[in-house]
Design an enzyme around this catalytic site. Structure first.
Site, PDB file in Angstrom:
ATOM      1  CD  GLU A 275      -0.326  10.419  11.015  1.00  0.00           C
ATOM      2  OE1 GLU A 275       0.667  10.623  10.279  1.00  0.00           O
ATOM      3  OE2 GLU A 275      -1.017   9.389  10.961  1.00  0.00           O
TER       4      GLU A 275
ATOM      5  CG  ASP B 151       8.849  23.012 -19.549  1.00  0.00           C
ATOM      6  OD1 ASP B 151       8.532  22.323 -20.512  1.00  0.00           O
ATOM      7  OD2 ASP B 151       9.661  22.675 -18.675  1.00  0.00           O
TER       8      ASP B 151
ATOM      9  N   PRO C 149       2.310  19.478   3.720  1.00  0.00           N
ATOM     10  CG  PRO C 149       0.328  18.459   4.446  1.00  0.00           C
ATOM     11  CD  PRO C 149       1.813  18.290   4.420  1.00  0.00           C
TER      12      PRO C 149
ATOM     13  NE  ARG D  57      10.467  18.200 -17.653  1.00  0.00           N
ATOM     14  CZ  ARG D  57      10.282  19.429 -18.132  1.00  0.00           C
ATOM     15  NH1 ARG D  57      10.290  20.464 -17.334  1.00  0.00           N
ATOM     16  NH2 ARG D  57      10.099  19.615 -19.421  1.00  0.00           N
TER      17      ARG D  57
HETATM   18  N1  ADE Z   1       2.611  15.313   2.650  1.00  0.00           N
HETATM   19  C1  ADE Z   1       1.292  15.063   2.701  1.00  0.00           C
HETATM   20  N2  ADE Z   1       0.603  15.843   1.877  1.00  0.00           N
HETATM   21  C2  ADE Z   1       1.525  16.624   1.237  1.00  0.00           C
HETATM   22  C3  ADE Z   1       1.445  17.640   0.261  1.00  0.00           C
HETATM   23  N3  ADE Z   1       0.282  18.041  -0.255  1.00  0.00           N
HETATM   24  N4  ADE Z   1       2.591  18.217  -0.150  1.00  0.00           N
HETATM   25  C4  ADE Z   1       3.763  17.835   0.375  1.00  0.00           C
HETATM   26  N5  ADE Z   1       3.905  16.892   1.301  1.00  0.00           N
HETATM   27  C5  ADE Z   1       2.800  16.278   1.744  1.00  0.00           C
END
Ligand code: ADE
Length: 253
Positions: free
Chosen positions: A117, A170, A90, A155
């Site tokens: 984590e 697309d 994230p 793809r």
């Molecule tokens: N691991 C946990 N959440 C994630 C996300 N939103 N994007 C990429 N990897 C992740």
């Protein structure tokens, strides 16, 4: 051939999904090689430990550097040096069409599935070339994000999607959302297909679709419209876009 090696503690999650559909067919046709690697196979201790407690304290566990380094080194020895080592996290840059297209032009990709984590920062600092997020929400691990990335990348590999014009059209290639689609029957539970699509007048149909793409994008994703590359738009789309933006301006003044 494009090779994608996925390093994960749940290799069955990767295999279960990537044997189906367009990606599964691309693999059997030899267009891509996707291999899930069990991170625990690269541990050296009796308990096959892949995580440990965080220095400095705090909740949760952190992925140890050794197994990840050993995994990437083993893959590099087998395949040759990777073009990118991608960590799903994230904390990464958002996955976009442009990022997927860039990865699709590479021949050797390694994808690391972290757990939320976190992983030891020395891995990110020295092994990882790209940190990628699939959105502003936290999942329990990087496996689903890796599957999303791989699907979007595969793809775009030439030959994987039969009709190249379907990829070029697309939504995010051109910065406009797609128009609505209908199939038979013409009336379903008293819901009729728009008249213009029934008539078979191609220019009228294309104008209607262009208007739908532009008005939908304005209503749902105005952020896309402000970044749209006008040179990729059709004459109809350009005309409708100018018209719709004018109307929007009048309403606001
Ligand atoms: N691991 C946990 N959440 C994630 C996300 N939103 N994007 C990429 N990897 C992740």
């Amino acid at each position: 051939m494009t090779t994608i090696d996925v390093v994960t503690i749940f290799p069955a999650m990767i295999d279960a999904v990537l044997t189906e559909g367009v990606v599964g067919r691309a693999r059997t046709r030899g267009l891509v090689d996707v291999t899930a690697r069990d991170l625990r196979d690269f541990t050296t201790d009796k308990h096959r430990m892949v995580d440990d407690i965080p220095y400095g304290g705090g909740p949760g566990m952190v992925m140890k550097p050794e197994p990840l380094f050993r995994a990437v080194e083993a893959i590099a020895a087998e395949r040759g040096a990777p073009d990118a080592v991608v960590l799903m996290t994230p904390q990464g840059r958002p996955l976009t069409h442009e990022e997927a297209a860039r990865f699709s032009r590479m021949t050797r990709l390694v994808v690391l599935c972290g757990r939320y984590e976190g992983i030891d920062e020395r891995v990110t600092d020295t092994l990882v070339t790209d940190e990628i997020s699939i959105g502003d929400y936290v999942l329990t691990g990087g496996e689903l994000p890796a599957l999303v990335l791989i699907d979007a990348v595969v793809r775009l590999v030439p030959g994987v999607v039969g009709d190249e014009s379907s990829v070029e059209g697309d939504s995010f290639v051109r910065g406009l959302l797609d128009h609505p689609h209908y199939t038979r029957p013409a009336v379903f539970r008293e819901l009729a297909v728009p008249e213009v699509l029934i008539g078979g007048h191609h220019a009228d149909i294309e104008r209607w679709r262009a208007r739908q793409r532009v008005t939908r994008t304005l209503a749902r994703r105005p952020d896309l419209l402000s970044r749209v590359d006008e040179s990729t738009l059709s004459a109809d789309e350009r005309r409708v876009l100018a018209q719709v933006l004018d109307e929007a301006k009048e309403h606001s003044s």
